[in-house]
Motif scaffolding. Sequence first.
Motif, PDB file in Angstrom:
ATOM      1  N   VAL A  99       0.843  -1.209   0.000  1.00  0.00           N
ATOM      2  CA  VAL A  99       0.000   0.000   0.000  1.00  0.00           C
ATOM      3  C   VAL A  99       0.877   1.257   0.000  1.00  0.00           C
ATOM      4  O   VAL A  99       0.619   2.210  -0.748  1.00  0.00           O
ATOM      5  CB  VAL A  99      -0.977  -0.001   1.204  1.00  0.00           C
ATOM      6  N   GLY A 100       1.936   1.257   0.817  1.00  0.00           N
ATOM      7  CA  GLY A 100       2.836   2.412   0.858  1.00  0.00           C
ATOM      8  C   GLY A 100       3.496   2.655  -0.492  1.00  0.00           C
ATOM      9  O   GLY A 100       3.613   3.799  -0.939  1.00  0.00           O
ATOM     10  N   ALA A 101       3.918   1.587  -1.160  1.00  0.00           N
ATOM     11  CA  ALA A 101       4.553   1.731  -2.477  1.00  0.00           C
ATOM     12  C   ALA A 101       3.561   2.235  -3.518  1.00  0.00           C
ATOM     13  O   ALA A 101       3.896   3.076  -4.352  1.00  0.00           O
ATOM     14  CB  ALA A 101       5.158   0.404  -2.918  1.00  0.00           C
ATOM     15  N   LYS A 105       3.511   6.012  -5.327  1.00  0.00           N
ATOM     16  CA  LYS A 105       3.720   5.854  -6.767  1.00  0.00           C
ATOM     17  C   LYS A 105       5.137   5.345  -7.075  1.00  0.00           C
ATOM     18  O   LYS A 105       5.747   5.755  -8.050  1.00  0.00           O
ATOM     19  CB  LYS A 105       3.416   7.152  -7.504  1.00  0.00           C
ATOM     20  N   GLU A 106       5.636   4.448  -6.222  1.00  0.00           N
ATOM     21  CA  GLU A 106       6.954   3.864  -6.428  1.00  0.00           C
ATOM     22  C   GLU A 106       6.871   2.356  -6.613  1.00  0.00           C
ATOM     23  O   GLU A 106       7.865   1.657  -6.475  1.00  0.00           O
ATOM     24  CB  GLU A 106       7.866   4.191  -5.250  1.00  0.00           C
ATOM     25  N   PHE A 107       5.697   1.842  -6.943  1.00  0.00           N
ATOM     26  CA  PHE A 107       5.536   0.407  -7.134  1.00  0.00           C
ATOM     27  C   PHE A 107       5.734   0.053  -8.599  1.00  0.00           C
ATOM     28  O   PHE A 107       5.138   0.655  -9.474  1.00  0.00           O
ATOM     29  CB  PHE A 107       4.135  -0.039  -6.700  1.00  0.00           C
ATOM     30  N   TYR A 108       6.609  -0.887  -8.841  1.00  0.00           N
ATOM     31  CA  TYR A 108       6.752  -1.450 -10.180  1.00  0.00           C
ATOM     32  C   TYR A 108       7.347  -2.848 -10.033  1.00  0.00           C
ATOM     33  O   TYR A 108       8.023  -3.156  -9.063  1.00  0.00           O
ATOM     34  CB  TYR A 108       7.595  -0.573 -11.102  1.00  0.00           C
ATOM     35  N   ILE A 109       7.078  -3.674 -11.002  1.00  0.00           N
ATOM     36  CA  ILE A 109       7.543  -5.049 -10.971  1.00  0.00           C
ATOM     37  C   ILE A 109       8.788  -5.169 -11.836  1.00  0.00           C
ATOM     38  O   ILE A 109       8.782  -4.745 -12.994  1.00  0.00           O
ATOM     39  CB  ILE A 109       6.444  -6.015 -11.467  1.00  0.00           C
ATOM     40  N   ARG A 110       9.840  -5.715 -11.253  1.00  0.00           N
ATOM     41  CA  ARG A 110      11.073  -5.958 -11.995  1.00  0.00           C
ATOM     42  C   ARG A 110      11.278  -7.459 -12.098  1.00  0.00           C
ATOM     43  O   ARG A 110      11.147  -8.171 -11.122  1.00  0.00           O
ATOM     44  CB  ARG A 110      12.266  -5.344 -11.275  1.00  0.00           C
TER      45      ARG A 110
END
Length: 178
Positions: A99-101, A105-110
């Motif tokens: 939720v924090g990510a 707006k710092e969530f992305y899948i690598r």
Amino acid sequence: MPNESKTAPWEDVLASEFFKKTLDPVIALAAIAILNIFLFLIVGAWTVGGGETMMTGLAAQAVMGDELKRLPFWTLVFPPDASYWKIYISLGMLFGAFVGAILSKEFYIRMPRRLSEWVMITIGGLMMGIGIRLAFVCNVSTFFGLTPEMNMGGYLAISGIIAGAWVGSMIYKKVLEG
């Protein structure tokens, strides 16, 4: 008058100033320490390894069924139990980080691009899991529990974790560059 903003009103509230800037590490660590004290007073030591071990046991029980009882670890030391409270601490921590990510707006899948990266990630994860089980503790509880108590075991564990992270990163870097 219609809302002229391109974001929904609830997004403006959620993406408040709190999630737009980096939190001061001293404030963050003080908040974690205070919350950890209350958690310890209410339910006991905070360990992530115990909850994840129990989730692994439940998954293994779902796959293996009664065959799991042949392994002494799962019958004598850590019998799978869905009501074990540390499972929900681990899931809550994972959900909170997610939720924090998202809100910052710092969530992305690598995804690793090479097979060698997948192999290193798998071996590193297995080694960490084996190390936690051999020590029969959790790295989180070691750091937040034993180290502040001036327990030599905590300092040895943290030294090993730092040394392992350094060696692992050197190997990872060497493989990626080669």
